[in-house]
Enzyme design. Structure first.
Site, PDB file in Angstrom:
ATOM      1  N   CYS A 121     134.854  61.747  10.705  1.00  0.00           N
ATOM      2  CA  CYS A 121     134.236  61.182  11.909  1.00  0.00           C
ATOM      3  C   CYS A 121     135.223  60.873  13.030  1.00  0.00           C
ATOM      4  O   CYS A 121     134.814  60.622  14.157  1.00  0.00           O
ATOM      5  CB  CYS A 121     133.449  59.932  11.536  1.00  0.00           C
ATOM      6  SG  CYS A 121     132.183  60.304  10.309  1.00  0.00           S
ATOM      7  N   HIS A 268     131.677  57.474  18.198  1.00  0.00           N
ATOM      8  CA  HIS A 268     131.142  58.282  17.102  1.00  0.00           C
ATOM      9  C   HIS A 268     129.734  57.782  16.821  1.00  0.00           C
ATOM     10  O   HIS A 268     129.521  56.585  16.637  1.00  0.00           O
ATOM     11  CB  HIS A 268     132.049  58.138  15.878  1.00  0.00           C
ATOM     12  CG  HIS A 268     131.374  58.553  14.611  1.00  0.00           C
ATOM     13  ND1 HIS A 268     130.732  59.768  14.486  1.00  0.00           N
ATOM     14  CD2 HIS A 268     131.210  57.910  13.419  1.00  0.00           C
ATOM     15  CE1 HIS A 268     130.210  59.847  13.266  1.00  0.00           C
ATOM     16  NE2 HIS A 268     130.485  58.745  12.614  1.00  0.00           N
ATOM     17  N   ASN A 299     123.843  61.652  11.988  1.00  0.00           N
ATOM     18  CA  ASN A 299     125.292  61.434  12.101  1.00  0.00           C
ATOM     19  C   ASN A 299     125.980  62.745  11.770  1.00  0.00           C
ATOM     20  O   ASN A 299     125.930  63.223  10.644  1.00  0.00           O
ATOM     21  CB  ASN A 299     125.693  60.317  11.116  1.00  0.00           C
ATOM     22  CG  ASN A 299     127.200  60.128  11.005  1.00  0.00           C
ATOM     23  OD1 ASN A 299     127.995  61.018  11.328  1.00  0.00           O
ATOM     24  ND2 ASN A 299     127.606  58.975  10.526  1.00  0.00           N
TER      25      ASN A 299
END
Lengths: 355, 72
Positions: A121, A268, A299
């Site tokens: 991430c 993020h 995500n």
């Protein structure tokens, strides 16, 4: 300390391709005890839709399409690049990495170097950092690839993780430009948290075997095997809340900015709750913090910042002062301040199988 | 922040319709799940300038325990 100012380097184009299978959380009601529980998760975490890939589509495929679309739109070709950097945790092969596969597929010249890195991430910030360094030293132009297909290593019956993750592959062009404004980066790592998110088996320490593939059920009733992606949610949240506000404040100070000076804070897109928790902790104005990417696409690991720019700020990303901030597996996190100028931002694309 | 305000904030985090008092045992609250614990962590650390971890939140037994930690 990785606290670095760059001159004369900028992002010039961004392209993001999401998986072609759209899953709506309302089609997964059977995994939830009550309607009320699901409603609460939708409202707080932001569960809605996510885009994932089929078994036969990989991060490489998503990134390849992102590059082709980007070349079409900008007129750039493989000859225009001096380096390719690929950062993924879901490569086609354990070796060689995706940067080399792409280099071969699109016929990049021998003087264009291929670099493969592995991060999740935080990968966009780390990738930009590498690309900016290369541009400052020798490269006129760098192609950065970020992407993951984490849906492939999470059991659909693991309700802690399966509804979170979407699949996405991106291509970003970074280039030297004498007129570019100064950029500021701060990066940090903490390996003591390396097992808060990890894939226990399937590597060389715990090679794949029948035992590592065996489905198990944990204390929360989630199905997993040792080859799946694992995340200790509570600890990861503690990490996020402990480390993300301070690094952003440090970056504001380093770049001589205040919250008011910044047009967008693009975090993020872990999920709605996490982005809002960071924004709330720092008292950031809500309108400056894109947050809806997660509810559309899930995500997307290291691709999420790019996806958020492509989906939410498509025509509104040039001539802006922005802070981008990624955080995740490693543990690893970083933030950068950029003043954008003439960036070609492609709209989000859905993967199309060729032929 | 007084106790009434604290409980009101806590009820907002839980999104519960149950009656919550300072004596309420956390484990008896249907909505006391990881999402609520994370929300509580964010709330306590920000509003009371604490540095709690998720593990600290899991160790609380009652609403009163949290208010004591927050100095409410």
């Amino acid at each position: 300390m990785a606290k670095v100012k760059f001159n004369n380097v900028k992002i010039s184009a961004l392209s993001a391709v999401v998986g072609d299978i759209c899953i709506n959380i309302d089609d997964e009601k059977q995994y939830y005890a009550t309607e009320k529980q699901l409603l609460r998760l939708k409202k707080s975490i932001g569960f809605n839709t996510r885009y994932v890939v089929n078994k036969d589509v990989t991060t490489y495929d998503l990134c390849l399409q992102a590059i082709k679309e980007l070349f079409n739109k900008t007129g750039l070709t493989s000859d225009d690049f001096d380096a390719i950097i690929s950062i993924t945790q879901t490569p086609d092969y354990k070796m060689p990495g995706n940067a080399h596969l792409i280099h071969g597929e699109l016929g990049f010249k021998k003087d264009c170097i291929a670099i493969d890195l592995e991060l999740g991430c935080s990968s966009f910030i780390y990738g930009l950092f590498q690309a900016f360094m290369l541009c400052e030293k020798f490269a006129k132009r760098v192609l950065l690839l970020n992407g993951d297909t984490l849906s492939k290593i999470i059991n659909i019956k693991n309700r802690a993780d399966a509804p979170i993750f979407g699949d996405c592959g991106c291509a970003t062009v970074i280039e030297r430009d004498e007129k570019a404004s100064d950029s500021y980066f701060i990066l940090k790592s903490d390996g003591s948290g390396s097992k808060l998110m990890y894939q226990k088996a399937g590597g060389f320490r715990n090679p794949s075997n029948e035992e590592t593939k065996k489905e198990k059920i944990n204390e929360l009733g989630n199905t997993y095997c040792d080859e799946d992606f694992y995340m200790s949610g509570g600890d990861v949240f503690t990490f996020t809340l402990t480390e993300q506000p301070p690094i952003l404040k440090e970056l504001l100070e380093f770049s001589h900015n205040s919250i008011d000076d910044i047009d967008y804070f693009i975090f993020h897109q872990a999920n709605k709750f996490i982005v809002e928790s960071i924004a709330n902790n720092l008292n950031l104005p809500i309108g400056k913090v894109p947050v809806s990417n997660f509810s559309k696409y899930g995500n997307q690991s290291g691709a999420s910042i790019i996806s958020a720019i492509c989906s939410e700020l498509q025509n509104n990303f040039s001539d802006k002062e922005v802070i981008l901030q990624g955080f995740g597996i490693g543990l690893s996190w970083g933030a950068c301040y950029l003043k954008t100028n003439q960036v070609t931002v492609l709209p989000i694309q859905i993967y199309k199988k060729e032929g | 922040m007084d106790k009434t305000e604290f409980i009101k904030k806590f009820v907002d985090i839980l999104q519960t319709e149950s009656n919550i008092t300072s004596e309420t045992k956390l484990e008896d609250i249907e909505e006391w799940d990881s999402l609520s614990k994370m929300g509580t962590l964010a709330f306590l650390n920000k509003d009371f300038n604490l540095n709690l971890t998720f593990g600290d939140i899991e160790k609380f037994n009652t609403v009163n325990d949290m208010m004591n930690k927050a100095g409410v």
